[in-house]
Scaffold this motif. Sequence first.
Motif, PDB file in Angstrom:
ATOM      1  N   SER A  21       0.828  -1.200   0.000  1.00 22.09           N
ATOM      2  CA  SER A  21       0.000   0.000   0.000  1.00 22.09           C
ATOM      3  C   SER A  21       0.860   1.247   0.000  1.00 22.09           C
ATOM      4  O   SER A  21       1.900   1.296   0.653  1.00 22.09           O
ATOM      5  N   TRP A  22       0.402   2.276  -0.730  1.00 27.45           N
ATOM      6  CA  TRP A  22       1.097   3.557  -0.729  1.00 27.45           C
ATOM      7  C   TRP A  22       0.067   4.676  -0.720  1.00 27.45           C
ATOM      8  O   TRP A  22      -1.079   4.480  -0.330  1.00 27.45           O
ATOM      9  N   SER A  23       0.455   5.877  -1.128  1.00 24.61           N
ATOM     10  CA  SER A  23      -0.398   7.053  -0.972  1.00 24.61           C
ATOM     11  C   SER A  23      -1.703   6.944  -1.767  1.00 24.61           C
ATOM     12  O   SER A  23      -1.807   6.177  -2.726  1.00 24.61           O
ATOM     13  N   ALA A 138      11.178  -1.268   1.271  1.00 23.95           N
ATOM     14  CA  ALA A 138       9.969  -0.453   1.265  1.00 23.95           C
ATOM     15  C   ALA A 138       9.010  -0.980   2.329  1.00 23.95           C
ATOM     16  O   ALA A 138       8.755  -2.184   2.417  1.00 23.95           O
ATOM     17  N   ILE A 139       8.485  -0.069   3.136  1.00 22.42           N
ATOM     18  CA  ILE A 139       7.569  -0.426   4.220  1.00 22.42           C
ATOM     19  C   ILE A 139       6.175   0.045   3.849  1.00 22.42           C
ATOM     20  O   ILE A 139       5.879   1.240   3.817  1.00 22.42           O
ATOM     21  N   SER A 140       5.324  -0.899   3.527  1.00 28.75           N
ATOM     22  CA  SER A 140       3.960  -0.616   3.077  1.00 28.75           C
ATOM     23  C   SER A 140       3.197   0.218   4.107  1.00 28.75           C
ATOM     24  O   SER A 140       3.390   0.081   5.317  1.00 28.75           O
ATOM     25  N   GLN A 141       2.322   1.087   3.621  1.00 28.84           N
ATOM     26  CA  GLN A 141       1.603   2.025   4.493  1.00 28.84           C
ATOM     27  C   GLN A 141       0.588   1.300   5.379  1.00 28.84           C
ATOM     28  O   GLN A 141      -0.359   0.677   4.901  1.00 28.84           O
ATOM     29  N   GLU A 142       0.843   1.414   6.691  1.00 26.47           N
ATOM     30  CA  GLU A 142      -0.052   0.864   7.701  1.00 26.47           C
ATOM     31  C   GLU A 142      -0.046   1.819   8.886  1.00 26.47           C
ATOM     32  O   GLU A 142       0.351   2.980   8.756  1.00 26.47           O
ATOM     33  N   GLN A 163      12.415   2.684   3.270  1.00 33.55           N
ATOM     34  CA  GLN A 163      11.589   3.659   2.564  1.00 33.55           C
ATOM     35  C   GLN A 163      10.159   3.530   3.088  1.00 33.55           C
ATOM     36  O   GLN A 163       9.447   2.578   2.784  1.00 33.55           O
ATOM     37  N   LEU A 164       9.774   4.503   3.889  1.00 29.09           N
ATOM     38  CA  LEU A 164       8.492   4.491   4.578  1.00 29.09           C
ATOM     39  C   LEU A 164       7.411   5.059   3.664  1.00 29.09           C
ATOM     40  O   LEU A 164       7.527   6.179   3.177  1.00 29.09           O
ATOM     41  N   LYS A 165       6.339   4.317   3.421  1.00 29.25           N
ATOM     42  CA  LYS A 165       5.264   4.795   2.563  1.00 29.25           C
ATOM     43  C   LYS A 165       4.316   5.684   3.375  1.00 29.25           C
ATOM     44  O   LYS A 165       3.588   5.218   4.250  1.00 29.25           O
ATOM     45  N   GLU A 172      -1.204  11.466  10.822  1.00 28.94           N
ATOM     46  CA  GLU A 172      -0.764  10.078  10.973  1.00 28.94           C
ATOM     47  C   GLU A 172       0.618   9.878  10.359  1.00 28.94           C
ATOM     48  O   GLU A 172       1.434   9.102  10.889  1.00 28.94           O
ATOM     49  N   ASP A 173       0.894  10.586   9.262  1.00 28.09           N
ATOM     50  CA  ASP A 173       2.219  10.460   8.658  1.00 28.09           C
ATOM     51  C   ASP A 173       3.314  10.977   9.592  1.00 28.09           C
ATOM     52  O   ASP A 173       4.407  10.406   9.656  1.00 28.09           O
ATOM     53  N   ILE A 174       3.031  12.047  10.293  1.00 23.75           N
ATOM     54  CA  ILE A 174       3.994  12.546  11.285  1.00 23.75           C
ATOM     55  C   ILE A 174       4.251  11.466  12.336  1.00 23.75           C
ATOM     56  O   ILE A 174       5.400  11.208  12.719  1.00 23.75           O
ATOM     57  N   ASP A 175       3.181  10.819  12.795  1.00 20.94           N
ATOM     58  CA  ASP A 175       3.337   9.737  13.777  1.00 20.94           C
ATOM     59  C   ASP A 175       4.112   8.560  13.180  1.00 20.94           C
ATOM     60  O   ASP A 175       4.928   7.931  13.877  1.00 20.94           O
ATOM     61  N   ARG A 176       3.850   8.240  11.895  1.00 20.57           N
ATOM     62  CA  ARG A 176       4.569   7.143  11.239  1.00 20.57           C
ATOM     63  C   ARG A 176       6.072   7.422  11.210  1.00 20.57           C
ATOM     64  O   ARG A 176       6.895   6.545  11.501  1.00 20.57           O
ATOM     65  N   ILE A 177       6.423   8.629  10.836  1.00 20.02           N
ATOM     66  CA  ILE A 177       7.840   8.980  10.730  1.00 20.02           C
ATOM     67  C   ILE A 177       8.507   8.922  12.105  1.00 20.02           C
ATOM     68  O   ILE A 177       9.606   8.371  12.261  1.00 20.02           O
TER      69      ILE A 177
END
Length: 367
Positions: A21-23, A138-142, A163-165, A172-177
């Motif tokens: 999964s990605w954007s 690559a790390i799929s978006q979760e 590579q973080l998707k 949520e992206d801020i939290d993912r990073i």
Amino acid sequence: MKITAIKAWQIDLPLKEGRYSWSGGNYVEVFDSTVVAIETDEGLTGYAECCPLGSAYLPSYAKGVRAGLAEIGPHLIGCDPLALNEVNRRMDAALRGHPYVKAPVDIACWDILGKATGLPVYMLLGGAMQENVALYRAISQESPDQMAEKIAGYKAEGYTKFQLKVGGDANEDIDRIRATRAVLAVDDILIADANTGWTRHEAARVVGAVSDLDVYIEQPCASYAESVSIRRRTALPFILDEVIDGTDTLVRGIAEDAMDVINLKISKVGGLTRARLMRDLCVASGIPMTIEDTWGGDITTAAIAHLARSTPEKFCFSATDFNSYGTVTFAEGAPERVNGRMTAADRPGLGITPDFDLLGEPVLVIK
């Protein structure tokens, strides 16, 4: 030497993780890949593969590979496969654009050139500049926690670059990073790849919120202009991918200081001939590259390995072993990951042999 036939096979490549999964809510569970063979009157056959990342990533799609080959194939019968510039000229004359369609023909001709000269493709691309190449995962978006857990697992397999998707909800992206950077060592590399998924204001929020972290920002917005606008707002290292689709955009990006790194996808730019030119421009301009493709299996991974091995380590930011993501092996001699690295074979050409018992009958034959 003359091209006598072009053949293509379709193969499904399911994912070990079940889904990538990605954007934008995009995902793929089974990749549709095309294996191509170029046959000659001297008994040499070259092989290649093209596997678009679905139909919502770049202007490419799996069935388009095979439809495009049917369009350009008749114009190549009788052409010398060793005359790579003429092969590319004929393809461009027969079909405007669609570089992903032309890429497997070009790569298969490089495979023939290697077999004709007895040399591995990496030698033809400039020689071995490194013995093996570092890989990224690559790390799929979760969810943030799930992505952090997967990174921890892949670190145990030897990966040090991830590579973080992202490109989803900015909060949520801020939290993912933050969650993923927290589980990494100080010398591990983290890339937040939005795959064009953020609007400009979302991207501005994210880069501001993670400015204290050691993270690369990759392709935040859909257009070159939007992405460069974000580049001007952050001191974080910056990668461009989707918008660097040829020598023209690469030269512009270099001239305008638009990026620190690019992702060089072989099929996106039309094959190894044009990828080599872009690689050499990057090296001359001091721009490191992630050398990869849109997706693929054993043969795509082999082509990546040869281009990466012939690239100076200083400018090879990372590469991709796509065949480790899937469940199907369909070519003997393909690169294998060892402690987060891979290398290209020393055998002539790409050094691979397709498994035709698995591939079955071709879906396209042009003579």
